[in-house]
Design an enzyme around this catalytic site. Sequence first.
Site, PDB file in Angstrom:
ATOM      1  N   CYS A  10       0.846  -1.218  -0.172  1.00 39.83           N
ATOM      2  CA  CYS A  10      -0.155  -0.083  -0.063  1.00 39.83           C
ATOM      3  C   CYS A  10       0.807   1.288   0.020  1.00 39.83           C
ATOM      4  CB  CYS A  10      -0.853  -0.068   1.017  1.00 39.83           C
ATOM      5  SG  CYS A  10      -1.905   1.528   1.298  1.00 39.83           S
ATOM      6  N   CYS A  38       0.389   4.043  -6.317  1.00 42.14           N
ATOM      7  CA  CYS A  38      -0.442   3.157  -5.660  1.00 42.14           C
ATOM      8  C   CYS A  38      -0.739   1.830  -6.077  1.00 42.14           C
ATOM      9  CB  CYS A  38      -1.882   3.839  -5.658  1.00 42.14           C
ATOM     10  SG  CYS A  38      -3.306   3.035  -5.300  1.00 42.14           S
ATOM     11  N   THR A  39      -0.740   0.879  -5.200  1.00 40.61           N
ATOM     12  CA  THR A  39      -0.740  -0.519  -5.650  1.00 40.61           C
ATOM     13  C   THR A  39      -1.802  -0.809  -6.669  1.00 40.61           C
ATOM     14  OG1 THR A  39      -1.627  -1.424  -3.564  1.00 40.61           O
ATOM     15  CG2 THR A  39       0.780  -1.403  -3.926  1.00 40.61           C
TER      16      THR A  39
HETATM   17  N1  DGL Z   1      -3.500   0.538  -3.101  1.00 37.20           N
HETATM   18  C1  DGL Z   1      -3.471   1.738  -1.983  1.00 37.20           C
HETATM   19  C2  DGL Z   1      -2.155   2.475  -2.198  1.00 37.20           C
HETATM   20  O1  DGL Z   1      -1.084   1.869  -2.420  1.00 37.20           O
HETATM   21  C3  DGL Z   1      -4.570   2.454  -2.242  1.00 37.20           C
HETATM   22  C4  DGL Z   1      -4.968   3.198  -1.028  1.00 37.20           C
HETATM   23  C5  DGL Z   1      -6.725   3.504  -1.020  1.00 37.20           C
HETATM   24  O2  DGL Z   1      -7.416   2.742  -0.860  1.00 37.20           O
HETATM   25  O3  DGL Z   1      -6.844   4.746  -1.498  1.00 37.20           O
HETATM   26  O4  DGL Z   1      -1.868   3.441  -1.793  1.00 37.20           O
END
Ligand code: DGL
Length: 265
Positions: free
Chosen positions: A73, A185-186
């Site tokens: 994340c 962001c992943t």
């Molecule tokens: N996958 C999360 C990241 O890498 C997403 C965060 C979110 O839920 O906004 O930041």
Amino acid sequence: MDNRSVGIFDSGLGGLTAFSALRERLPDENLIYFGDSGRAPYGGRPEEQLRRMARQNLAFMQQQDVKAVLVACGTLSSIARDILAESSIKAVGVIDATVLAASRLAGSAPIGIIATAASIRSGTFEARMRELCPKNRILPVACPDFVPLIEGGHIQADDPAVREAVQRYLQPIKEAGAGTLILGCTHYGILAQAITDYLGPEVELVEASRCAAEDIADYLEGYHLCGSDGREEFYTSGSAGEFSALGSLLTGRPVDARHIPPQEA
Ligand code: DGL
């Protein structure tokens, strides 16, 4: 060898991009994934809440007796770097490996960074990138609509809502002539095709999820900590049915998630 699992967590489906990259690199590793979909998106939440959530998610993984955690994340990796560093189990975030990979590809062209609003506001990616590439122009852009779109099942490159959002957020990066783009962001790796369709194949995408998966794999191999059974467990604080259906689609493997109640943020 250490047959305990590696924990991976994210706000929802996005970290599955890291899960897939790690599974590809270490097919026999035992993996436990937690998608906090009941509390997604993280990116619009205040910093103190996010720091609490980082601690809660690490504690959940500790209860599973994992040997290491991949914090898949970008948001928690940006906001809670100190918490990850102080964790009693090895916790690998996405920042360091990602900026290093981007610095190796960047040349002299501008470097784009896209991530959640909280990540961009924290300035973590940008500051680390500037340390490694002090002469490059750096363009950080928050893309708050991407995560809700993906969690809502808009994952195809030709989806009109995806195309519209990609164009809206990436226009300044395209106009600046960026040669490298960090997907900080992943979740954004899921939109990689749509992003390349818009920016063109000459722009190198550096996916935080892949870089972090390589980083933790190097650590496990380097310390002879790899597992041997290839077990997989999935947990979500959202709907187990929805997470399993979309998760199976995204990973191309059977995802049968168990629901756990969301904690108070
Ligand atoms: N996958 C999360 C990241 O890498 C997403 C965060 C979110 O839920 O906004 O930041």
